[in-house]
Design a protein around this motif. Structure first.
Motif, PDB file in Angstrom:
ATOM      1  N   SER A   1       0.820  -1.214   0.000  1.00 32.50           N
ATOM      2  CA  SER A   1       0.000   0.000   0.000  1.00 32.50           C
ATOM      3  C   SER A   1       0.856   1.266   0.000  1.00 32.50           C
ATOM      4  O   SER A   1       0.358   2.358  -0.307  1.00 32.50           O
ATOM      5  N   SER A   2       2.154   1.110   0.301  1.00 35.29           N
ATOM      6  CA  SER A   2       3.053   2.268   0.300  1.00 35.29           C
ATOM      7  C   SER A   2       3.160   2.903  -1.075  1.00 35.29           C
ATOM      8  O   SER A   2       3.632   4.033  -1.217  1.00 35.29           O
ATOM      9  N   ILE A   3       2.718   2.198  -2.087  1.00 34.10           N
ATOM     10  CA  ILE A   3       2.770   2.728  -3.447  1.00 34.10           C
ATOM     11  C   ILE A   3       2.034   4.056  -3.550  1.00 34.10           C
ATOM     12  O   ILE A   3       2.396   4.923  -4.345  1.00 34.10           O
ATOM     13  N   CYS A   4       1.003   4.232  -2.703  1.00 35.90           N
ATOM     14  CA  CYS A   4       0.219   5.466  -2.756  1.00 35.90           C
ATOM     15  C   CYS A   4       0.932   6.646  -2.116  1.00 35.90           C
ATOM     16  O   CYS A   4       0.563   7.802  -2.352  1.00 35.90           O
ATOM     17  N   SER A   5       1.945   6.375  -1.307  1.00 33.47           N
ATOM     18  CA  SER A   5       2.698   7.471  -0.698  1.00 33.47           C
ATOM     19  C   SER A   5       3.784   8.002  -1.615  1.00 33.47           C
ATOM     20  O   SER A   5       4.363   9.059  -1.361  1.00 33.47           O
TER      21      SER A   5
ATOM     22  N   ILE B   1      -5.114  -6.053   4.565  1.00 31.61           N
ATOM     23  CA  ILE B   1      -4.814  -4.960   3.641  1.00 31.61           C
ATOM     24  C   ILE B   1      -4.289  -3.805   4.479  1.00 31.61           C
ATOM     25  O   ILE B   1      -4.981  -3.301   5.364  1.00 31.61           O
ATOM     26  N   PRO B   2      -3.057  -3.360   4.243  1.00 32.11           N
ATOM     27  CA  PRO B   2      -2.508  -2.299   5.085  1.00 32.11           C
ATOM     28  C   PRO B   2      -3.187  -0.951   4.807  1.00 32.11           C
ATOM     29  O   PRO B   2      -3.713  -0.710   3.730  1.00 32.11           O
ATOM     30  N   GLN B   3      -3.157  -0.108   5.817  1.00 39.08           N
ATOM     31  CA  GLN B   3      -3.588   1.277   5.617  1.00 39.08           C
ATOM     32  C   GLN B   3      -2.645   1.950   4.615  1.00 39.08           C
ATOM     33  O   GLN B   3      -1.494   1.571   4.481  1.00 39.08           O
ATOM     34  N   GLY B   4      -3.167   2.898   3.895  1.00 39.66           N
ATOM     35  CA  GLY B   4      -2.317   3.652   2.978  1.00 39.66           C
ATOM     36  C   GLY B   4      -2.950   3.901   1.627  1.00 39.66           C
ATOM     37  O   GLY B   4      -2.612   4.870   0.951  1.00 39.66           O
TER      38      GLY B   4
ATOM     39  N   PRO C   1      -9.832  -1.837   5.131  1.00 36.43           N
ATOM     40  CA  PRO C   1      -9.446  -0.602   5.826  1.00 36.43           C
ATOM     41  C   PRO C   1     -10.398   0.549   5.512  1.00 36.43           C
ATOM     42  O   PRO C   1     -10.824   0.730   4.371  1.00 36.43           O
ATOM     43  N   ARG C   2     -10.716   1.322   6.523  1.00 36.53           N
ATOM     44  CA  ARG C   2     -11.683   2.405   6.334  1.00 36.53           C
ATOM     45  C   ARG C   2     -11.160   3.495   5.419  1.00 36.53           C
ATOM     46  O   ARG C   2     -11.951   4.215   4.800  1.00 36.53           O
ATOM     47  N   ASP C   3      -9.827   3.637   5.328  1.00 33.95           N
ATOM     48  CA  ASP C   3      -9.324   4.730   4.489  1.00 33.95           C
ATOM     49  C   ASP C   3      -9.648   4.501   3.010  1.00 33.95           C
ATOM     50  O   ASP C   3      -9.659   5.438   2.217  1.00 33.95           O
ATOM     51  N   ILE C   4      -9.939   3.247   2.642  1.00 32.22           N
ATOM     52  CA  ILE C   4     -10.356   2.981   1.262  1.00 32.22           C
ATOM     53  C   ILE C   4     -11.683   3.665   0.966  1.00 32.22           C
ATOM     54  O   ILE C   4     -11.932   4.100  -0.168  1.00 32.22           O
ATOM     55  N   TYR C   5     -12.521   3.786   1.997  1.00 34.15           N
ATOM     56  CA  TYR C   5     -13.827   4.405   1.794  1.00 34.15           C
ATOM     57  C   TYR C   5     -13.754   5.929   1.663  1.00 34.15           C
ATOM     58  O   TYR C   5     -14.781   6.589   1.498  1.00 34.15           O
ATOM     59  N   ARG C   6     -12.530   6.455   1.701  1.00 34.49           N
ATOM     60  CA  ARG C   6     -12.348   7.897   1.464  1.00 34.49           C
ATOM     61  C   ARG C   6     -11.903   8.195   0.033  1.00 34.49           C
ATOM     62  O   ARG C   6     -11.649   9.354  -0.302  1.00 34.49           O
ATOM     63  N   LEU C   7     -11.814   7.161  -0.788  1.00 36.66           N
ATOM     64  CA  LEU C   7     -11.383   7.346  -2.175  1.00 36.66           C
ATOM     65  C   LEU C   7     -12.581   7.769  -3.021  1.00 36.66           C
ATOM     66  O   LEU C   7     -13.231   6.956  -3.678  1.00 36.66           O
ATOM     67  N   LEU C   8     -12.875   9.036  -3.026  1.00 31.37           N
ATOM     68  CA  LEU C   8     -14.105   9.527  -3.627  1.00 31.37           C
ATOM     69  C   LEU C   8     -14.139   9.359  -5.140  1.00 31.37           C
ATOM     70  O   LEU C   8     -15.207   9.426  -5.745  1.00 31.37           O
ATOM     71  N   THR C   9     -12.974   9.138  -5.769  1.00 31.87           N
ATOM     72  CA  THR C   9     -12.936   8.929  -7.224  1.00 31.87           C
ATOM     73  C   THR C   9     -13.062   7.457  -7.602  1.00 31.87           C
ATOM     74  O   THR C   9     -13.120   7.136  -8.789  1.00 31.87           O
TER      75      THR C   9
END
Length: 823
Positions: free
Chosen positions: A178-182, A201-204, A226-234
């Motif tokens: 998931s670090s790919i997104c950083s 699934i790691p956060q990131g 992970p809940r942060d996936i639910y912030r991907l509005l696109t």
């Protein structure tokens, strides 16, 4: 002269525009060309500028920037010379036959790459820990190869402009990076599907603000999404099926307002479907099947008016299905709500979904009759309502003939104990003219095989099993031009095997057998309703050409003409009243994989010619009146004694019954068990002097004093051959020998090896045999088939506990090089 000057000028102009090929690049491409082979050679003539070669593009300075050779049938490894193309920005070698690892420093050297596509090859190896993606990379595709290992964060760290990353269909393992997104803010598509990734699934991923598609299906991922996936509005696609994800579907998933595809099927999700899921108004596919979801279908779901696929099968959903309003799904093409706990009647609101092509509501608690309004679904081709409580089969058949496009109709396990309508006039001339699959099994129907089936020229599959159908098998079934799968098992049929069945076109002719269409069924089908393995078939071409007539009262002889069915794969005539001999012509059925003739009154010998059925994997002639020796060789060396039991006059090694004196009683009772042990002791002691020239036997007692195994020492002549085999061979040979009960030690030398493994010593060392041994043992351990390898001589005589301990003994089984250490 003027003309020559003009031509030279034109030539110079052309080469200047394309750039004159750099010599280093030209040499690198030539080396690349020498490392590959193809049926259609590349148009790379050394007499012309390499910038004009097929698939090659250059910049103004003559440096090669493009190498684009997809789908050219290229074979070989990727030459290390390719890393010298330091100006390369676009590389595609996809859909070829390249194999082996990537050259060292592949990505570091090609530091101008923007697009790389090596998909659909046979490349292997790991991505080097010292390699790094170039800063310029935008699209990365290694999908559908044999790469393995971990994807390190350091490999991705410099990919600042990455937009697409696709490594699906490989064998990568470890955590999903998931670090790919950083590292890149430009990422739009990530695909990690069909690998061996593990852990949660790691956060990131929430940092990928431009993400449109996140795919990681069919791995071994666990934990919650992970809940942060639910912030991907696109995000437009969230594809995580075939894992071990658990927990509830978080209600914040409704924030993904652009989501078109939500595929979380084949996991361990619990709880209810979020009540506000209707806020995902752009949703086109909702696939939540094969989970542990409960509750009701949220009413808000009908706000998703663009839904084309709704699949919620194999959950614990409930409620009156007719209360849900399906009418707003004006684009719905398939709905699968099977294997839940829905009640009530067939939902009439579905008839408003005019675009529906497939409906499955099987294995619920629906009741009542099929409504006439279903004929409004003129695009409907697949309908499965099996295992409910529907009534009035006569009305159902009449109504459904109005669905002119219907090709698959599965109504099994309904209409209990009704009479199956047989009137030929039930079907009008235009009814069911596209029907290919008809399943009416498990209904306990009475009556005869219906005459109206004769009108269905396109019928390929008939399942009338597990009913109470009486009378004889009508001969006209044999003239159905497309029929290749017939299941009439578990009925009350009598009479004889119809001669017409031997002329079924699709089973008797290569040309006709090839006519089975490979088109996909809308949903997988379970053809036999009582099939404990729930075998799924998504294509008609995957169904085995078969005739199942078992568990009836059919008599007479098995006709010699049965040998005409040369393309049949499964033939089951078990538990009937067939008499006479087994026809030698069955040996003509060279595609046969299953043959069950058990439970009849057959006599004579088992034809030796059956050993030529090389694909036969399931065979039984048990409980007949057969006699004589069991054929030796071929697949007969793989069958267990249960295939022949119940025939007291049959003899052969597998039954421990000598054909010289086949009626010697086996010892029974505790007193005779002591005789066996004394005899074994004598046999082992007496045989040591002979065995030592061939092999050395040791008894080891690891952990449990009753758990026994055998160590073998093979003479040098054979060990030279053994050394060439891979490590898996040792496991294959070791386990069958370790698992052999001590009762088999009464023989010595070559005979002993042959009894332990079913092969002579020289055969043991062939790789093909070793693979067979491995597969056999894996099957035994996986399916709990310990009985298949217990010595019949000791079975039932008080040795079962010792044999189980031998089978489950961990110390020897886990040692792959056990035999090698004894050489």
């Amino acid at each position: 002269m003027m003309l020559i000057i003009v031509l030279i000028a034109i030539s110079c102009f052309v080469h200047t525009c394309q750039g004159t090929c750099n010599q280093l690049d030209r040499d690198s491409l030539s080396s690349f060309n020498l490392s590959i082979s193809t049926a259609s050679p590349l148009n790379w003539s050394l007499s012309i500028d390499c910038c004009t070669w097929e698939g090659v593009g250059c910049d103004d300075s003559g440096r090669v920037t493009n190498l684009w050779l997809p789908s050219r049938g290229l074979r070989g490894s990727i030459s290390p010379s390719i890393v010298n193309l330091s100006s390369l920005s676009q590389l595609s070698l996809s859909h070829n036959w390249f194999s082996g690892p990537l050259p060292d420093g592949f990505f570091v050297s090609l530091n101008q790459l923007r697009v790389i596509d090596l998909s659909l090859n046979r490349l292997s190896g790991e991505i080097s820990s010292t390699d790094k993606l170039p800063t310029t990379i935008q699209a990365f595709n290694l999908s559908s190869n044999h790469f393995h290992g971990k994807i390190q964060s350091s490999f991705l760290q410099t990919a600042l402009n990455l937009e697409t990353f696709d490594v699906r269909n490989n064998s990568f393992f470890g955590a999903i990076p998931s670090s790919i997104c950083s590292f890149s803010a430009s990422i739009q598509r990530l695909d990690f599907s069909n690998n061996d990734f593990t852990g949660p699934i790691p956060q990131g991923f929430g940092q990928c603000k431009n993400m449109q598609s996140l795919r990681s299906g069919f791995n071994n991922i666990s934990g919650e999404v992970p809940r942060d996936i639910y912030r991907l509005l696109t995000l437009q696609e969230l594809y995580l099926p075939g894992n071990r994800l658990s927990g509830k579907i978080d209600k914040t998933i409704v924030n993904l307002r652009n989501l078109r595809i939500l595929a979380l099927y084949g996991n361990e999700l619990t709880g209810m479907i979020p009540q506000d899921i209707g806020r995902l108004s752009k949703l086109e596919q909702l696939q939540l099947h094969i989970n542990h979801l409960n509750g009701y279908i949220p009413p808000s779901l009908n706000n998703c008016t663009g839904l084309t696929t709704l699949n919620l099968r194999v959950n614990s959903l409930e409620g009156e299905l007719s209360y849900f309003d399906f009418s707003k799904f004006v684009q719905l093409r398939s709905v699968d709500l099977g294997n839940n706990f829905f009640t009530g009647r067939f939902p009439a609101s579905l008839f408003s979904c005019k675009t529906l092509t497939a409906i499955r509501l099987a294995t619920n608690n629906l009741s009542g009759e099929i409504l006439p309004d279903i004929v409004a679904l003129q695009s409907l081709s697949f309908l499965s309502l099996s295992n409910n409580n529907l009534t009035n089969i006569t009305s159902a058949i009449k109504i459904l003939t109005g669905c002119k496009n219907l090709s698959t109709l599965i109504l099994s396990k309904n209409f209990y104990e009704e009479e199956l309508p047989s009137n030929e006039s039930l079907i009008d001339p235009e009814g069911f003219q596209n029907l290919q699959v008809l399943a009416l099994g498990g209904c306990r129907f009475t009556g005869a095989v219906p005459m109206w089936l004769l009108k269905l020229d396109k019928l390929e599959v008939i399942d009338l099993s597990f009913n109470n159908i009486t009378g004889s098998i009508p001969g006209w079934i044999g003239i159905l031009p497309n029929l290749f799968y017939l299941d009439l098992s578990h009925n009350l049929l009598s009479g004889y095997f119809p001669m017409e069945l031997n002329r079924l076109r699709r089973l008797a002719s290569q040309k006709n057998s090839d006519e089975v269409k490979s088109s996909y069924l809308e949903f997988p089908v379970f053809v036999q309703p009582n099939n404990v393995f729930n075998l799924q078939y998504n294509q008609l071409s995957n169904l085995p050409p078969a005739i199942y007539l078992g568990d009836n009262s059919i008599g007479g002889t098995i006709p010699l003409e049965i040998g005409q069915l040369k393309f049949i794969i499964s033939l089951d005539l078990s538990n009937n009243n067939f008499s006479g001999t087994i026809p030698d012509t069955i040996s003509n059925l060279t595609n046969l994989e299953k043959l069950d003739l058990s439970g009849n009154q057959l006599s004579g010998q088992i034809p030796a010619s059956l050993q030529n059925l090389n694909f036969l994997s399931e065979f039984s002639v048990a409980y007949n009146n057969l006699e004589g020796p069991i054929p030796v060789g071929g697949q007969f060396d793989t069958f267990s004694s249960s295939s022949f039991e119940g025939n007291p006059r049959v003899c052969g090694r597998i039954l421990q019954r000598s054909c010289l004196n086949p009626f010697v009683n086996e010892p029974k009772g505790p007193e005779e068990k002591n005789d066996i042990i004394n005899w074994l002791s004598f046999g082992i002691g007496y045989g040591v002097s002979l065995i030592v020239t061939m092999l050395r036997i040791q008894i080891c007692i690891p952990k449990s004093e009753n758990a026994k195994c055998i160590h073998l020492s093979i003479p040098p002549l054979e060990s030279e051959k053994i050394q060439k085999l891979d490590a898996n061979w040792w496991l294959g040979v070791c386990i069958p020998i370790l698992h052999a009960p001590l009762g088999m030690l009464y023989s010595f030398g070559v005979v002993m090896l042959e009894l332990l493994t079913g092969k002579r010593p020289l055969e043991l060392f062939e790789p093909k045999i070793s693979r067979e041994l491995v597969e056999r043992v894996q099957k035994i351990r996986k399916e709990g088939l310990q009985e298949e390898i217990f010595d019949p001589f000791l079975r039932g005589k008080g040795f079962e506990e010792e044999m189980i301990q031998v089978l489950d003994m961990p110390a020897c089984v886990s040692t792959r090089t056990l035999l090698r250490g004894q050489l």
